[in-house]
Enzyme design. Structure first.
Site, PDB file in Angstrom:
ATOM      1  N   GLU A 120     -19.850 -10.328 -31.330  1.00 18.00           N
ATOM      2  CA  GLU A 120     -19.035 -11.201 -30.464  1.00 18.00           C
ATOM      3  C   GLU A 120     -19.823 -12.421 -29.992  1.00 18.00           C
ATOM      4  OE1 GLU A 120     -16.247  -9.637 -27.733  1.00 18.00           O
ATOM      5  OE2 GLU A 120     -16.177  -7.680 -28.706  1.00 18.00           O
ATOM      6  N   GLY A 121     -20.641 -12.932 -30.882  1.00 11.87           N
ATOM      7  CA  GLY A 121     -21.431 -14.125 -30.576  1.00 11.87           C
ATOM      8  C   GLY A 121     -22.863 -13.761 -30.277  1.00 11.87           C
TER       9      GLY A 121
END
Length: 382
Positions: free
Chosen positions: A363-364
């Site tokens: 998620e990043g």
């Protein structure tokens, strides 16, 4: 600012902790060794309302807050991050994308089985050649006969082989990769849609991760999720909330590693006394406890702001970045405190060490979080 949990939240925390100890802990090592996705446990979590934490009751959800959500994911991840990440991905990504961008008809059709725990959700953005870089997206959706034809491959998708409902981000305008993406929602068994290989991972081995393959997969326009060209923008909004859950996942992993190290230090005898009596060990435990508590405050701040309807881009990225890096640091310190026992599977330290690394990537990455945070703080001084 009130840092105390309500009476209901304390009961929630105790309930989830008890469930994790009784239903998850006895199986952690077996699931990890065999890469077994615990369907029965997720079925029970669905019955408890944990697969629809943040969604209204009208769609089968539990209508709880993001603070409640953090409590749940942390407690599950404290015992097994593989379960924590499954709950996080199901709620924050797939289900939340349908809830925030779907039509009322789509919510009834897709969100209701997801939130009630009757279906597992998966969310697909990453591809073999692109992650955070939308310009690298290759999976396409081309208009045809009142619908769209999808072709391409997604990778590193949580619940790829066990999912029932999928949200996929595609490229619909090759001339504008950043604003030419569109999201779709579809079900397992759709012609032209299959899953590829299941990944053999370093950690989180009981969490199902794999490929999705689209070969001339036709979807009617009613399966389009949100406006044409808004897919990547909508995905970023979804990730704002998702990063809070990854921060909670990180907290749980860090807390589990810390408790493992603390318990061992209070029992292990060296040079005639328990190693917890040595200042070097005490200082390490003190640093672990302090950093975990700082990460917890950042995470609950982001959750509280989300519950108030505030924009949380900066705060969720701060919480995710810091908590994830603390989890990696704390797990490494736990292995060090256990010494040789930290390197063997008889003790949970090595599993936490393997599991938590994903927190700084999924998620990043931490690098992406720093970019997001920098952009936000610079905007404040324009």
């Amino acid at each position: 600012m009130d840092f105390e949990f309500s009476a209901e939240q304390k009961v929630l925390q105790e309930t989830i902790r008890s469930f994790a100890e009784k239903r998850i802990r006895p199986n952690v090592r077996k699931w990890d060794a065999e890469c077994t996705f615990p369907r029965d446990v997720f079925a029970e979590l669905g019955e408890m309302g944990i697969l629809g934490i943040i969604f209204p009751e009208q769609y089968g959800g539990s209508a709880m807050s993001y603070v409640d959500y953090v409590i749940i994911v942390e407690e599950l991840s404290r015992v097994d991050p593989s379960v924590g990440i499954g709950v996080a991905a199901h709620n924050s990504l797939c289900s939340n994308h349908v809830f925030t961008q779907g039509t009322e008809e789509q919510r009834k059709r897709f969100l209701t089985p997801l939130a009630s725990g009757k279906a597992m959700g998966a969310w697909a953005l990453t591809e073999p050649g692109s992650g955070s870089d939308a310009a690298g997206l290759k999976t396409t959706a081309v208009p045809k006969d009142g619908g769209w034809v999808l072709n391409g491959t997604k990778t590193f998708c949580t619940h790829a082989t066990v999912g029932d409902i999928f949200v996929v981000i595609t490229l619909t305008d090759k001339t504008d990769p950043h604003h030419g993406c569109t999201a779709f929602v579809l079900e397992k068994g759709t012609p032209g849609f299959t899953h590829g290989k299941k990944e053999d991972k370093l950690g989180l081995r009981a969490s199902d991760t794999g490929e999705l393959i689209f070969q001339d997969c036709f979807l009617p326009d009613e399966n389009r999720l949100g406006k044409v060209g808004h897919g990547f923008t909508d995905a970023l909004k979804v990730l704002d909330g998702g990063r809070i859950s990854i921060a909670a996942l990180s907290l749980g992993g860090a807390q589990g590693a810390y408790e493992t190290a603390l318990g061992y230090a209070k029992e292990r005898v060296a040079f005639g006394k328990k190693i917890a009596e040595f200042q070097a060990i005490q200082f390490t435990l003190a640093d672990m406890a302090t950093r975990i508590e700082a990460a917890r405050l950042l995470t609950f701040q982001a959750a509280a702001r989300k519950d108030k309807g505030q924009i949380v881009t900066k705060y969720s990225s701060m919480a995710k970045m810091y908590a994830s890096e603390v989890s990696v640091w704390a797990a490494e310190r736990a292995v060090q405190i256990l010494g040789g026992y930290g390197f063997v599977k008889d003790y949970p330290a090595e599993k936490f060490y393997r599991d938590v690394k994903l927190n700084t990537i999924g998620e990043g990455t931490s690098e992406v979080q720093r970019l997001v945070i920098a952009r936000q703080v610079l905007k404040e001084f324009e």
